[in-house]
Design a protein around this motif. Structure first.
Motif, PDB file in Angstrom:
ATOM      1  N   GLU A  10       0.816  -1.228   0.000  1.00  0.00           N
ATOM      2  CA  GLU A  10       0.000   0.000   0.000  1.00  0.00           C
ATOM      3  C   GLU A  10       0.845   1.271   0.000  1.00  0.00           C
ATOM      4  OE1 GLU A  10      -3.226   0.133  -0.276  1.00  0.00           O
ATOM      5  OE2 GLU A  10      -3.732  -1.997  -0.002  1.00  0.00           O
ATOM      6  N   THR A  11       2.125   1.145   0.364  1.00  0.00           N
ATOM      7  CA  THR A  11       2.941   2.350   0.577  1.00  0.00           C
ATOM      8  C   THR A  11       3.936   2.640  -0.550  1.00  0.00           C
ATOM      9  OG1 THR A  11       4.536   1.057   1.863  1.00  0.00           O
ATOM     10  CG2 THR A  11       2.771   2.153   3.090  1.00  0.00           C
ATOM     11  N   SER A  12       4.217   1.643  -1.411  1.00  0.00           N
ATOM     12  CA  SER A  12       5.190   1.837  -2.496  1.00  0.00           C
ATOM     13  C   SER A  12       4.568   1.490  -3.837  1.00  0.00           C
ATOM     14  CB  SER A  12       6.413   0.948  -2.283  1.00  0.00           C
ATOM     15  OG  SER A  12       6.956   1.165  -1.013  1.00  0.00           O
ATOM     16  N   ARG A  13       5.086   2.070  -4.863  1.00  0.00           N
ATOM     17  CA  ARG A  13       4.565   1.801  -6.201  1.00  0.00           C
ATOM     18  C   ARG A  13       5.323   0.665  -6.881  1.00  0.00           C
ATOM     19  NH1 ARG A  13       3.233   7.962  -8.226  1.00  0.00           N
ATOM     20  NH2 ARG A  13       1.455   8.217  -6.833  1.00  0.00           N
ATOM     21  N   THR A  14       4.665   0.063  -7.857  1.00  0.00           N
ATOM     22  CA  THR A  14       5.289  -0.988  -8.662  1.00  0.00           C
ATOM     23  C   THR A  14       6.517  -0.419  -9.369  1.00  0.00           C
ATOM     24  OG1 THR A  14       3.140  -2.010  -9.014  1.00  0.00           O
ATOM     25  CG2 THR A  14       4.886  -2.606 -10.562  1.00  0.00           C
ATOM     26  N   THR A  15       7.608  -1.163  -9.319  1.00  0.00           N
ATOM     27  CA  THR A  15       8.848  -0.727  -9.951  1.00  0.00           C
ATOM     28  C   THR A  15       8.707  -0.736 -11.482  1.00  0.00           C
ATOM     29  OG1 THR A  15      10.149  -1.553  -8.105  1.00  0.00           O
ATOM     30  CG2 THR A  15      11.320  -1.261 -10.172  1.00  0.00           C
ATOM     31  N   LEU A  16       9.286   0.284 -12.112  1.00  0.00           N
ATOM     32  CA  LEU A  16       9.265   0.407 -13.577  1.00  0.00           C
ATOM     33  C   LEU A  16      10.703   0.407 -14.103  1.00  0.00           C
ATOM     34  CD1 LEU A  16       6.732   3.386 -13.935  1.00  0.00           C
ATOM     35  CD2 LEU A  16       6.202   0.937 -13.742  1.00  0.00           C
ATOM     36  N   ALA A  17      10.875  -0.157 -15.291  1.00  0.00           N
ATOM     37  CA  ALA A  17      12.180  -0.111 -15.959  1.00  0.00           C
ATOM     38  C   ALA A  17      11.974   0.335 -17.399  1.00  0.00           C
ATOM     39  CB  ALA A  17      12.840  -1.484 -15.932  1.00  0.00           C
ATOM     40  N   PHE A  18      12.771   1.279 -17.845  1.00  0.00           N
ATOM     41  CA  PHE A  18      12.738   1.705 -19.245  1.00  0.00           C
ATOM     42  C   PHE A  18      13.956   1.103 -19.940  1.00  0.00           C
ATOM     43  CE2 PHE A  18       9.856   4.548 -17.237  1.00  0.00           C
ATOM     44  CZ  PHE A  18       8.921   4.853 -18.211  1.00  0.00           C
ATOM     45  N   VAL A  19      13.691   0.397 -21.040  1.00  0.00           N
ATOM     46  CA  VAL A  19      14.725  -0.411 -21.689  1.00  0.00           C
ATOM     47  C   VAL A  19      14.892  -0.019 -23.150  1.00  0.00           C
ATOM     48  CG1 VAL A  19      15.492  -2.774 -22.163  1.00  0.00           C
ATOM     49  CG2 VAL A  19      13.966  -2.338 -20.205  1.00  0.00           C
ATOM     50  N   ARG A  43      12.565   3.261  -9.025  1.00  0.00           N
ATOM     51  CA  ARG A  43      12.448   2.378  -7.855  1.00  0.00           C
ATOM     52  C   ARG A  43      12.976   3.137  -6.640  1.00  0.00           C
ATOM     53  NH1 ARG A  43      16.782  -2.340  -6.628  1.00  0.00           N
ATOM     54  NH2 ARG A  43      15.472  -4.078  -6.042  1.00  0.00           N
ATOM     55  N   HIS A  44      12.201   4.080  -6.113  1.00  0.00           N
ATOM     56  CA  HIS A  44      12.718   4.954  -5.040  1.00  0.00           C
ATOM     57  C   HIS A  44      11.787   5.075  -3.838  1.00  0.00           C
ATOM     58  CE1 HIS A  44      15.987   6.235  -7.647  1.00  0.00           C
ATOM     59  NE2 HIS A  44      15.101   6.422  -8.605  1.00  0.00           N
ATOM     60  N   PRO A  45      11.539   4.062  -3.046  1.00  0.00           N
ATOM     61  CA  PRO A  45      11.865   2.669  -3.351  1.00  0.00           C
ATOM     62  C   PRO A  45      10.690   2.030  -4.058  1.00  0.00           C
ATOM     63  CG  PRO A  45      11.096   2.856  -1.105  1.00  0.00           C
ATOM     64  CD  PRO A  45      10.998   4.235  -1.701  1.00  0.00           C
ATOM     65  N   GLY A  46      10.936   1.017  -4.833  1.00  0.00           N
ATOM     66  CA  GLY A  46       9.868   0.266  -5.492  1.00  0.00           C
ATOM     67  C   GLY A  46       9.311  -0.788  -4.556  1.00  0.00           C
ATOM     68  N   ALA A  47       8.107  -1.228  -4.853  1.00  0.00           N
ATOM     69  CA  ALA A  47       7.452  -2.230  -4.011  1.00  0.00           C
ATOM     70  C   ALA A  47       8.263  -3.524  -3.935  1.00  0.00           C
ATOM     71  CB  ALA A  47       6.057  -2.525  -4.557  1.00  0.00           C
ATOM     72  N   ASP A  48       9.008  -3.856  -5.004  1.00  0.00           N
ATOM     73  CA  ASP A  48       9.727  -5.142  -5.025  1.00  0.00           C
ATOM     74  C   ASP A  48      10.733  -5.275  -3.887  1.00  0.00           C
ATOM     75  OD1 ASP A  48      11.316  -3.169  -6.670  1.00  0.00           O
ATOM     76  OD2 ASP A  48      12.708  -4.855  -6.785  1.00  0.00           O
ATOM     77  N   LEU A  98      18.480  -8.649  -3.487  1.00  0.00           N
ATOM     78  CA  LEU A  98      19.460  -8.542  -2.396  1.00  0.00           C
ATOM     79  C   LEU A  98      20.030  -7.133  -2.280  1.00  0.00           C
ATOM     80  CD1 LEU A  98      21.447 -11.788  -3.243  1.00  0.00           C
ATOM     81  CD2 LEU A  98      19.844 -11.523  -1.345  1.00  0.00           C
ATOM     82  N   SER A  99      19.647  -6.249  -3.211  1.00  0.00           N
ATOM     83  CA  SER A  99      20.298  -4.934  -3.279  1.00  0.00           C
ATOM     84  C   SER A  99      19.909  -4.010  -2.135  1.00  0.00           C
ATOM     85  CB  SER A  99      20.006  -4.261  -4.630  1.00  0.00           C
ATOM     86  OG  SER A  99      18.618  -4.033  -4.779  1.00  0.00           O
ATOM     87  N   HIS A 100      18.717  -4.223  -1.541  1.00  0.00           N
ATOM     88  CA  HIS A 100      18.271  -3.358  -0.442  1.00  0.00           C
ATOM     89  C   HIS A 100      17.475  -4.165   0.584  1.00  0.00           C
ATOM     90  CE1 HIS A 100      19.027  -0.436  -3.668  1.00  0.00           C
ATOM     91  NE2 HIS A 100      19.231   0.447  -2.707  1.00  0.00           N
ATOM     92  N   SER A 101      17.418  -3.616   1.803  1.00  0.00           N
ATOM     93  CA  SER A 101      16.548  -4.190   2.831  1.00  0.00           C
ATOM     94  C   SER A 101      15.157  -3.577   2.660  1.00  0.00           C
ATOM     95  CB  SER A 101      17.083  -3.838   4.215  1.00  0.00           C
ATOM     96  OG  SER A 101      18.340  -4.453   4.404  1.00  0.00           O
ATOM     97  N   PRO A 102      14.081  -4.305   3.051  1.00  0.00           N
ATOM     98  CA  PRO A 102      14.080  -5.618   3.704  1.00  0.00           C
ATOM     99  C   PRO A 102      14.047  -6.808   2.752  1.00  0.00           C
ATOM    100  CG  PRO A 102      11.864  -4.738   3.697  1.00  0.00           C
ATOM    101  CD  PRO A 102      12.727  -3.695   3.020  1.00  0.00           C
ATOM    102  N   SER A 103      13.989  -6.578   1.415  1.00  0.00           N
ATOM    103  CA  SER A 103      13.897  -7.732   0.507  1.00  0.00           C
ATOM    104  C   SER A 103      15.156  -8.596   0.567  1.00  0.00           C
ATOM    105  CB  SER A 103      13.613  -7.287  -0.932  1.00  0.00           C
ATOM    106  OG  SER A 103      14.684  -6.546  -1.458  1.00  0.00           O
ATOM    107  N   ARG A 104      16.300  -7.992   0.939  1.00  0.00           N
ATOM    108  CA  ARG A 104      17.534  -8.782   1.096  1.00  0.00           C
ATOM    109  C   ARG A 104      17.344  -9.859   2.159  1.00  0.00           C
ATOM    110  NH1 ARG A 104      22.127  -5.069   2.739  1.00  0.00           N
ATOM    111  NH2 ARG A 104      22.135  -4.622   0.509  1.00  0.00           N
ATOM    112  N   GLU A 105      16.844  -9.438   3.324  1.00  0.00           N
ATOM    113  CA  GLU A 105      16.654 -10.385   4.431  1.00  0.00           C
ATOM    114  C   GLU A 105      15.557 -11.404   4.114  1.00  0.00           C
ATOM    115  OE1 GLU A 105      18.962  -7.071   5.567  1.00  0.00           O
ATOM    116  OE2 GLU A 105      16.918  -7.014   4.773  1.00  0.00           O
ATOM    117  N   ALA A 106      14.517 -10.950   3.400  1.00  0.00           N
ATOM    118  CA  ALA A 106      13.434 -11.858   3.008  1.00  0.00           C
ATOM    119  C   ALA A 106      13.953 -12.932   2.051  1.00  0.00           C
ATOM    120  CB  ALA A 106      12.305 -11.071   2.349  1.00  0.00           C
ATOM    121  N   THR A 107      14.786 -12.515   1.087  1.00  0.00           N
ATOM    122  CA  THR A 107      15.349 -13.458   0.116  1.00  0.00           C
ATOM    123  C   THR A 107      16.257 -14.463   0.811  1.00  0.00           C
ATOM    124  OG1 THR A 107      15.242 -11.743  -1.591  1.00  0.00           O
ATOM    125  CG2 THR A 107      16.625 -13.644  -2.064  1.00  0.00           C
TER     126      THR A 107
END
Length: 316
Positions: free
Chosen positions: A84-93, A107-112, A138-147
């Motif tokens: 609810e607090t972060s938006r879906t991450t986008l990538a332009f390729v 991704r500042h920060p993205g939901a992922d 693994l690049s940022h917390s808390p997804s690093r610890e979750a992974t």
């Protein structure tokens, strides 16, 4: 419960409609679902493997779209959480015909990267035979610890672990941090796939033999280096070989590696001991994976281009 699980990023790739231009020069973009571990989950599902995805998207229109895409492709989304607090991450390729990519992430920060350790269901993880992960989560917390929590739980539960570092340096605070965490999770993996363009950064060694020794020395049972249109190299310390790639007219190289990984993992499921596999068993598996990778370059966007078994068979 799914037999194969993938954990990490699920995002929107906005892929330039014109190849071989910079992001600044691109006249337009096509919206495509992406994120390497999610691509692998769909790739496995398309190949008939019961697959699930663990991750986080925003509670927004893009997140709803991504959930729908996974469900349409028969991927279990019981543990795809809407934040609810972060938006879906986008990538332009901006894609290039030589396979290199120009990517900018929003991704500042993205939901992922908001996936937390207490959102990992150990029972769900340990009911699976396979867990596939990358390094982006693994690049940022808390997804690093979750992974890490998911990886350790899967290992304790006896699952096969598959790892694709999928280096995206621009998502890390610095290169040293990236290298540290990429290596931190290497010893848990049974199967490691690295692309040739990542090899020197990841191993720190242009010398192929030294890098191979270092990775297999951690207990990795099968190492595969993808070489783009030139195919791939594999070794399990007992058998090794180069398998030529296929020549195709490339539309979009994004996701070819994910298609390769999904096809390889689907084929490896029939074998318990990866270190005992011989060349006559590994060669056709890698050829099958090369074919999947080649087919994935035939359409714009990764998920729409991931092949089915019949498409791979008829291509071969």
């Amino acid at each position: 419960m799914p037999k194969a699980l993938c954990i990490g990023e699920l995002l929107i790739d906005f892929v330039s409609t014109t190849p071989d231009v910079t992001l600044a020069e691109a006249p337009g973009f096509v919206k495509a679902p992406g994120g390497a571990p999610a691509n692998v989950a769909v790739g496995l599902a398309k190949l008939g493997v019961d697959a699930g995805f663990i991750g986080k998207v925003g509670a927004d229109a893009f997140g709803d779209f991504l959930r729908e895409v996974l469900q349409q492709n028969s991927v279990d989304t019981a543990y795809l959480i809407a934040d609810e607090t972060s938006r879906t991450t986008l990538a332009f390729v901006a894609t290039r015909s030589d396979g290199m990519k120009d990517i900018t992430f929003y991704r500042h920060p993205g939901a992922d990267i908001q996936l937390a350790p207490d959102e990992i269901d150990i029972g769900y993880i340990q009911s699976a035979e396979l867990l596939h992960y990358g390094s982006v989560s693994l690049s940022h917390s808390p997804s690093r610890e979750a992974t890490l929590h998911a990886i350790r739980s899967a290992k304790a539960g006896g699952a096969r672990l598959s790892y694709d570092p999928n280096l995206r340096l621009m998502l890390w605070d610095n290169a040293d941090n990236a290298k540290r965490w990429i290596w931190e999770v290497m010893p848990y993996a049974d199967v490691v796939k690295i692309s040739d363009e990542e090899w020197e950064f990841v191993t720190g060694d242009a010398d192929f033999e030294e890098g191979i020794k270092r990775i297999l020395g951690l207990g990795v049972k099968l190492l595969v280096v993808t070489l783009g249109e030139r195919g791939c190299y594999y070794t399990n310390g007992f058998a090794d070989g180069f398998i030529d790639g296929f020549t195709v007219d490339v539309v979009d190289t994004l996701g070819a590696g994910d298609a390769f990984v999904a096809a390889m993992l689907a084929q490896l499921r029939q074998y318990m001991d990866l270190t005992a596999l011989e060349q006559e068993q590994l060669d056709p598996i890698m050829r099958y994976a090369n074919a999947a990778g080649a087919l994935a370059t035939q359409k714009v966007g990764v998920i729409p281009s991931l092949p089915t078994p019949s498409e791979i068979e008829s291509f071969l």
